[in-house]
Design a protein around this motif. Sequence first.
Motif, PDB file in Angstrom:
ATOM      1  N   ILE A   6       0.860  -1.188   0.000  1.00 37.17           N
ATOM      2  CA  ILE A   6       0.000   0.000   0.000  1.00 37.17           C
ATOM      3  C   ILE A   6       0.896   1.237   0.000  1.00 37.17           C
ATOM      4  O   ILE A   6       1.831   1.350   0.783  1.00 37.17           O
ATOM      5  CB  ILE A   6      -0.923   0.004   1.227  1.00 37.17           C
ATOM      6  CG1 ILE A   6      -1.813  -1.250   1.210  1.00 37.17           C
ATOM      7  CG2 ILE A   6      -1.764   1.277   1.273  1.00 37.17           C
ATOM      8  CD1 ILE A   6      -2.681  -1.390   2.435  1.00 37.17           C
ATOM      9  N   ILE A  11      -5.360   9.424   2.362  1.00 34.20           N
ATOM     10  CA  ILE A  11      -6.508   8.838   1.671  1.00 34.20           C
ATOM     11  C   ILE A  11      -7.511   9.946   1.411  1.00 34.20           C
ATOM     12  O   ILE A  11      -7.982  10.612   2.351  1.00 34.20           O
ATOM     13  CB  ILE A  11      -7.135   7.699   2.505  1.00 34.20           C
ATOM     14  CG1 ILE A  11      -6.081   6.621   2.780  1.00 34.20           C
ATOM     15  CG2 ILE A  11      -8.363   7.123   1.814  1.00 34.20           C
ATOM     16  CD1 ILE A  11      -6.571   5.516   3.702  1.00 34.20           C
ATOM     17  N   ASP A  12      -7.871  10.144   0.156  1.00 35.07           N
ATOM     18  CA  ASP A  12      -8.770  11.236  -0.202  1.00 35.07           C
ATOM     19  C   ASP A  12     -10.217  10.922   0.144  1.00 35.07           C
ATOM     20  O   ASP A  12     -10.969  11.803   0.583  1.00 35.07           O
ATOM     21  CB  ASP A  12      -8.649  11.544  -1.700  1.00 35.07           C
ATOM     22  CG  ASP A  12      -7.271  12.077  -2.051  1.00 35.07           C
ATOM     23  OD1 ASP A  12      -6.640  12.712  -1.162  1.00 35.07           O
ATOM     24  OD2 ASP A  12      -6.818  11.869  -3.191  1.00 35.07           O
ATOM     25  N   ASN A  13     -10.631   9.678   0.001  1.00 36.26           N
ATOM     26  CA  ASN A  13     -12.016   9.309   0.279  1.00 36.26           C
ATOM     27  C   ASN A  13     -12.266   9.332   1.776  1.00 36.26           C
ATOM     28  O   ASN A  13     -11.547   8.686   2.546  1.00 36.26           O
ATOM     29  CB  ASN A  13     -12.303   7.906  -0.289  1.00 36.26           C
ATOM     30  CG  ASN A  13     -13.778   7.550  -0.158  1.00 36.26           C
ATOM     31  OD1 ASN A  13     -14.212   7.048   0.881  1.00 36.26           O
ATOM     32  ND2 ASN A  13     -14.560   7.811  -1.211  1.00 36.26           N
ATOM     33  N   THR A  14     -13.295  10.078   2.194  1.00 36.08           N
ATOM     34  CA  THR A  14     -13.555  10.256   3.634  1.00 36.08           C
ATOM     35  C   THR A  14     -13.933   8.939   4.298  1.00 36.08           C
ATOM     36  O   THR A  14     -13.447   8.607   5.386  1.00 36.08           O
ATOM     37  CB  THR A  14     -14.670  11.289   3.843  1.00 36.08           C
ATOM     38  OG1 THR A  14     -14.323  12.500   3.187  1.00 36.08           O
ATOM     39  CG2 THR A  14     -14.890  11.555   5.321  1.00 36.08           C
ATOM     40  N   THR A  15     -14.804   8.159   3.674  1.00 37.36           N
ATOM     41  CA  THR A  15     -15.251   6.889   4.280  1.00 37.36           C
ATOM     42  C   THR A  15     -14.091   5.927   4.426  1.00 37.36           C
ATOM     43  O   THR A  15     -13.891   5.309   5.482  1.00 37.36           O
ATOM     44  CB  THR A  15     -16.357   6.264   3.424  1.00 37.36           C
ATOM     45  OG1 THR A  15     -17.435   7.185   3.277  1.00 37.36           O
ATOM     46  CG2 THR A  15     -16.869   4.989   4.071  1.00 37.36           C
ATOM     47  N   SER A  16     -13.297   5.786   3.370  1.00 40.66           N
ATOM     48  CA  SER A  16     -12.148   4.888   3.420  1.00 40.66           C
ATOM     49  C   SER A  16     -11.150   5.350   4.482  1.00 40.66           C
ATOM     50  O   SER A  16     -10.532   4.558   5.198  1.00 40.66           O
ATOM     51  CB  SER A  16     -11.464   4.837   2.053  1.00 40.66           C
ATOM     52  OG  SER A  16     -12.361   4.332   1.081  1.00 40.66           O
ATOM     53  N   ARG A  17     -10.993   6.667   4.583  1.00 41.86           N
ATOM     54  CA  ARG A  17     -10.053   7.203   5.575  1.00 41.86           C
ATOM     55  C   ARG A  17     -10.503   6.899   6.989  1.00 41.86           C
ATOM     56  O   ARG A  17      -9.695   6.535   7.843  1.00 41.86           O
ATOM     57  CB  ARG A  17      -9.890   8.718   5.363  1.00 41.86           C
ATOM     58  CG  ARG A  17      -8.792   9.313   6.236  1.00 41.86           C
ATOM     59  CD  ARG A  17      -8.413  10.720   5.793  1.00 41.86           C
ATOM     60  NE  ARG A  17      -9.508  11.657   5.925  1.00 41.86           N
ATOM     61  CZ  ARG A  17     -10.107  12.245   4.905  1.00 41.86           C
ATOM     62  NH1 ARG A  17      -9.742  11.971   3.660  1.00 41.86           N
ATOM     63  NH2 ARG A  17     -11.092  13.107   5.099  1.00 41.86           N
ATOM     64  N   GLN A  18     -11.805   6.974   7.264  1.00 39.27           N
ATOM     65  CA  GLN A  18     -12.326   6.686   8.594  1.00 39.27           C
ATOM     66  C   GLN A  18     -12.182   5.206   8.920  1.00 39.27           C
ATOM     67  O   GLN A  18     -11.832   4.830  10.038  1.00 39.27           O
ATOM     68  CB  GLN A  18     -13.800   7.101   8.674  1.00 39.27           C
ATOM     69  CG  GLN A  18     -14.024   8.603   8.648  1.00 39.27           C
ATOM     70  CD  GLN A  18     -13.502   9.270   9.914  1.00 39.27           C
ATOM     71  OE1 GLN A  18     -13.364   8.636  10.960  1.00 39.27           O
ATOM     72  NE2 GLN A  18     -13.203  10.576   9.810  1.00 39.27           N
ATOM     73  N   VAL A  19     -12.454   4.336   7.943  1.00 39.53           N
ATOM     74  CA  VAL A  19     -12.335   2.890   8.171  1.00 39.53           C
ATOM     75  C   VAL A  19     -10.891   2.511   8.444  1.00 39.53           C
ATOM     76  O   VAL A  19     -10.585   1.749   9.369  1.00 39.53           O
ATOM     77  CB  VAL A  19     -12.893   2.117   6.952  1.00 39.53           C
ATOM     78  CG1 VAL A  19     -12.599   0.618   7.083  1.00 39.53           C
ATOM     79  CG2 VAL A  19     -14.386   2.324   6.813  1.00 39.53           C
ATOM     80  N   THR A  20      -9.983   3.062   7.658  1.00 43.85           N
ATOM     81  CA  THR A  20      -8.559   2.768   7.848  1.00 43.85           C
ATOM     82  C   THR A  20      -8.080   3.263   9.211  1.00 43.85           C
ATOM     83  O   THR A  20      -7.305   2.599   9.914  1.00 43.85           O
ATOM     84  CB  THR A  20      -7.740   3.418   6.735  1.00 43.85           C
ATOM     85  OG1 THR A  20      -8.206   2.931   5.454  1.00 43.85           O
ATOM     86  CG2 THR A  20      -6.269   3.095   6.883  1.00 43.85           C
ATOM     87  N   LYS A  23      -9.303   0.812  11.979  1.00 44.91           N
ATOM     88  CA  LYS A  23      -8.587  -0.468  12.006  1.00 44.91           C
ATOM     89  C   LYS A  23      -7.162  -0.279  12.544  1.00 44.91           C
ATOM     90  O   LYS A  23      -6.705  -1.023  13.405  1.00 44.91           O
ATOM     91  CB  LYS A  23      -8.544  -1.065  10.604  1.00 44.91           C
ATOM     92  CG  LYS A  23      -9.894  -1.570  10.106  1.00 44.91           C
ATOM     93  CD  LYS A  23      -9.755  -2.160   8.704  1.00 44.91           C
ATOM     94  CE  LYS A  23     -11.106  -2.682   8.196  1.00 44.91           C
ATOM     95  NZ  LYS A  23     -10.997  -3.267   6.832  1.00 44.91           N
TER      96      LYS A  23
END
Length: 239
Positions: A6, A11-20, A23
């Motif tokens: 990776i 991370i530009d995407n807000t949802t992906s950034r929150q999930v990452t 975790k």
Amino acid sequence: MGRGKIEIKRIDNTTSRQVTFSKRRSGLFKKAKELAILCDAEVGLVVFSGTGRLYEFASTSMKSVIDRYSEAKEDHHQTMSVSAEAKVWQREAGSLRQQLHNLQEHHRQLLGQQLSGLDVKDLQSLENKPEMSLRNIRLKKEQLMVDQIQELNRKGSLMHQENKELYKKVSLVHQENIELQKKLHGSRVNKHPTSATIQYRIMTTENDNVPVNLELSRPNNNAEKEKSGTPTLSDGGQN
């Protein structure tokens, strides 16, 4: 088949950034807990999310970890300060030793020693230095003498002014004494002269050995009675 590598970037995407974030935060806290248990270490972990939310973990208590961190940081800073200061003084001592060596070498050259490594220009410069030193010494000496003369002139002017003031006061006192002497000579009383005389000595400023005689007379009662024809009584009982 393994996962692909990776790329580490935002991370530009807000949802992906929150999930990452969720975790990886859980994994980080899990690793911190394992480190504290396995290695008997005191661990404190503080994390702020992108929205400003606080997440923390401490193997004992967060206050204890922070206090220990502050003390260790201060001790480390003091140790570094002492070490840095020692290095500064070492450099200063080395510089002073070099200056002392240069001064000693220059002094020996002024005394005519260790001249083998000097060329004609250096020798000429070395020859001119004593002459310049003597010139500066003479100028300083002359300046000090001029300052002393000016100070003596100033004090002499002050003493002259004080002398004039004292002379005026002495002249005034002398004039007052002369007036007093004139008054004493002009106020003699000779209405009833008699041989009884009281002498007073008055010292003057002109001649301290000149006495001034003041004659004080008392009335002669017998002479006045004879002039007026007043009869006298005798002890023989005359009629």
